[in-house]
Scaffold this active site. Structure first.
Site, PDB file in Angstrom:
ATOM      1  N   HIS A  89       0.672  -0.789  -0.142  1.00 23.47           N
ATOM      2  CA  HIS A  89      -0.086  -0.093  -0.173  1.00 23.47           C
ATOM      3  C   HIS A  89       0.635   1.656  -0.074  1.00 23.47           C
ATOM      4  CE1 HIS A  89      -3.139  -2.239   1.087  1.00 23.47           C
ATOM      5  NE2 HIS A  89      -2.652  -2.870   2.340  1.00 23.47           N
ATOM      6  N   ASP A 247       3.393  -8.380   1.148  1.00 26.84           N
ATOM      7  CA  ASP A 247       4.342  -9.437   1.948  1.00 26.84           C
ATOM      8  C   ASP A 247       3.363 -10.405   2.353  1.00 26.84           C
ATOM      9  OD1 ASP A 247       2.369  -7.792   2.928  1.00 26.84           O
ATOM     10  OD2 ASP A 247       3.769  -6.756   4.998  1.00 26.84           O
TER      11      ASP A 247
END
Length: 496
Positions: A89, A247
């Protein structure tokens, strides 16, 4: 004979986890064995309350230091591929000269409350879901772009390239302006169902597709090392750079979660519930993220902003101790019986509440409440919040029969038992648990042809070390406690 030996060479692969606190690198053999690892740290900056930023140059410098340390004493000629798992993000903006315009705005930055409300209430959740498969959350990239547009128009005008954190590393190492579908899913700019940029969202944000990176599957090769980088590291210029993953998707791969119905719960700084799927599912209750997965499929994911960090806050800052195990001694007999509750919203909350103003709280304390009860409440509160995400997944037709468990919190035998009983399902602990960096190395193997698919790599490499089973009586107690927990946030929402 030389030609035969060349093809028999045991290749190695590098996985880079670009985390919030530092880079963690692994050098991994094709059978999954770890040959070397190295971690380098860098700072996070908090210039104003609720803001969270980093300098992308710090990421690259740390990655280069780590690569040099990782490869000391290793056969550099055997390295075949490098891939990534990265914090999602974050907004990295470059100008036409490839200069970083401003510090990267991170995943846990809370400044975009106004822009998030605009997207959800003015553009509308229904349209956002149609465009991207998701609604707006404060941590997503699109609200950050709108924030810069409104608050730093001179910087917005300079933007030539928009990147995610790990993709900045790929760009510096290879020159490839690219991203992968799993990481791009968290930008609120991707049409997740159709795996393409959303033209409508680009218009909403006032950007063009030319400013966005080229899209790839996580396991696709995007380039090779720049010659000057290869020379500095002593690596072959033929070393492939593979797109990598966000991730959470990379960590899921590292725990073997690929294909239909796989589940992974992560107790890291933040906490995640990750359920993989071979078909696209849009979250109809707007509580979870509908994202692409690194295996070429999709996943539903719930993210809570504070997980193991809650225990660190409680132990380090309040109790003033680093001996987590001692604090948890003797608590197993209290599982399911604790009448103290903890709301784990220290950084606000993402899933399922989507409330940047939510805050942590202890509830139910009495004159005889003990330190031990409060410690147990912290672990239980985080797990209850993750069950909120599991319940939202079930409302979307997902069936989960067991879960993998990873992250720093998973090292606690007590917390493992809490998860098994709160979720009321077996919890598997992987033999090797190294987070996104391990999954990234596996993705690199697929990109380089060591395995044909991510699912094949996961089946070949990932092994279960231990399974924690639920106790029927304790699980029943926790079902009652969870029912009480669900009433607490709604009761306090107006206070926040």
């Amino acid at each position: 004979m030389k030609l035969l030996l060349h093809f028999m060479k045991p290749y190695t692969y590098i996985g880079i986890d670009l985390g919030t606190s530092g880079t963690k690198l692994l050098l991994v053999a094709a059978d999954g064995s770890i040959l070397a690892e190295n971690t380098q740290s860098y700072p996070v900056f908090y210039p104003y309350p609720g803001w969270s930023e980093q300098n992308p140059e710090d990421w690259f410098a740390a990655a280069m230091r780590s690569l040099n340390e990782l490869l000391k004493g290793q056969n550099k000629a055997a390295v075949k591929g490098i891939s990534f798992g990265g914090q999602m993000h974050g907004l990295v903006a470059l100008d036409k000269d490839d200069t970083v315009i401003r510090p990267a705005i991170l995943w846990n930055d809370g400044r975009t409350e106004k822009q998030t409300a605009y997207l959800n209430e003015v553009i509308g959740k229904e349209k956002l879901s149609a465009y991207t498969g998701n609604i707006a959350f404060a941590g997503f990239t699109a609200p950050k772009i709108l924030w810069i547009k409104e608050n730093e128009p001179e910087n917005f005008a300079r933007i030539a390239k928009i990147m995610l954190p790990k993709d900045y590393l790929a760009y510096r190492l290879s020159g490839a302006f690219c991203t992968d579908f799993s990481d791009a899913s968290g930008m609120l700019l991707l049409d997740v169902k159709n795996r393409r940029w959303s033209k409508e969202m680009c218009e909403v944000c006032g950007i063009s597709e030319e400013q966005l990176p080229k899209l790839h599957e996580s396991y696709e090769v995007v380039g090779t090392l720049k010659r000057e980088i290869a020379e500095e590291l002593g690596l072959p210029v033929e070393v492939k750079i593979i797109a990598g993953a966000g991730d959470n998707a990379a960590a899921a791969v590292g725990t073997g979660v690929a294909g239909e119905g796989g589940c992974n719960i992560s107790l890291g700084t933040s906490g995640t519930l990750f359920v993989s799927s071979e078909k696209y599912r849009e979250d109809k209750v707007n509580a979870l993220h509908s994202f692409c997965h690194a295996d070429g499929g999709w996943h539903l994911m719930g993210c809570i902003l504070s997980a193991a960090s809650c225990n660190a806050w409680w132990s380090d800052h309040i109790l003033q101790t680093k001996d987590y195990a001692k604090e948890q001694e003797g608590l197993e007999e209290q599982l399911g019986k604790n009448d103290v509750y903890f709301l784990p919203y220290l950084m606000g909350e993402r899933c399922p509440h989507n409330d940047v103003n939510a805050r942590g709280a202890f509830i139910g304390m009495r004159p005889d409440t003990t330190r031990k009860q409060m410690t147990l409440a912290v672990l239980e509160g985080v797990t209850f919040a993750l069950r909120d995400c599991m319940e939202a997944a079930k409302k979307n037709g997902v069936t989960v029969e067991r879960t993998m468990l990873c992250g720093g919190g998973a090292k606690s035998p007590l917390w493992r038992k809490i998860v098994a009983n709160v979720m009321n399902m077996p919890v598997d602990i992987p033999q090797t648990e190294q987070g996104p960096s391990y999954g990234a190395a596996m993705i690199a193997m697929v990109g380089c042809g060591e395995y044909q698919t991510v699912k094949e790599a996961a089946k070949a490499i990932v092994r279960v070390k231990e399974t924690v089973l639920q106790n029927e009586k304790i699980a029943t107690f926790y079902a009652q406690r969870y029912n009480h927990f669900t009433k607490l946030y709604p009761a306090l929402r107006t206070v926040y």
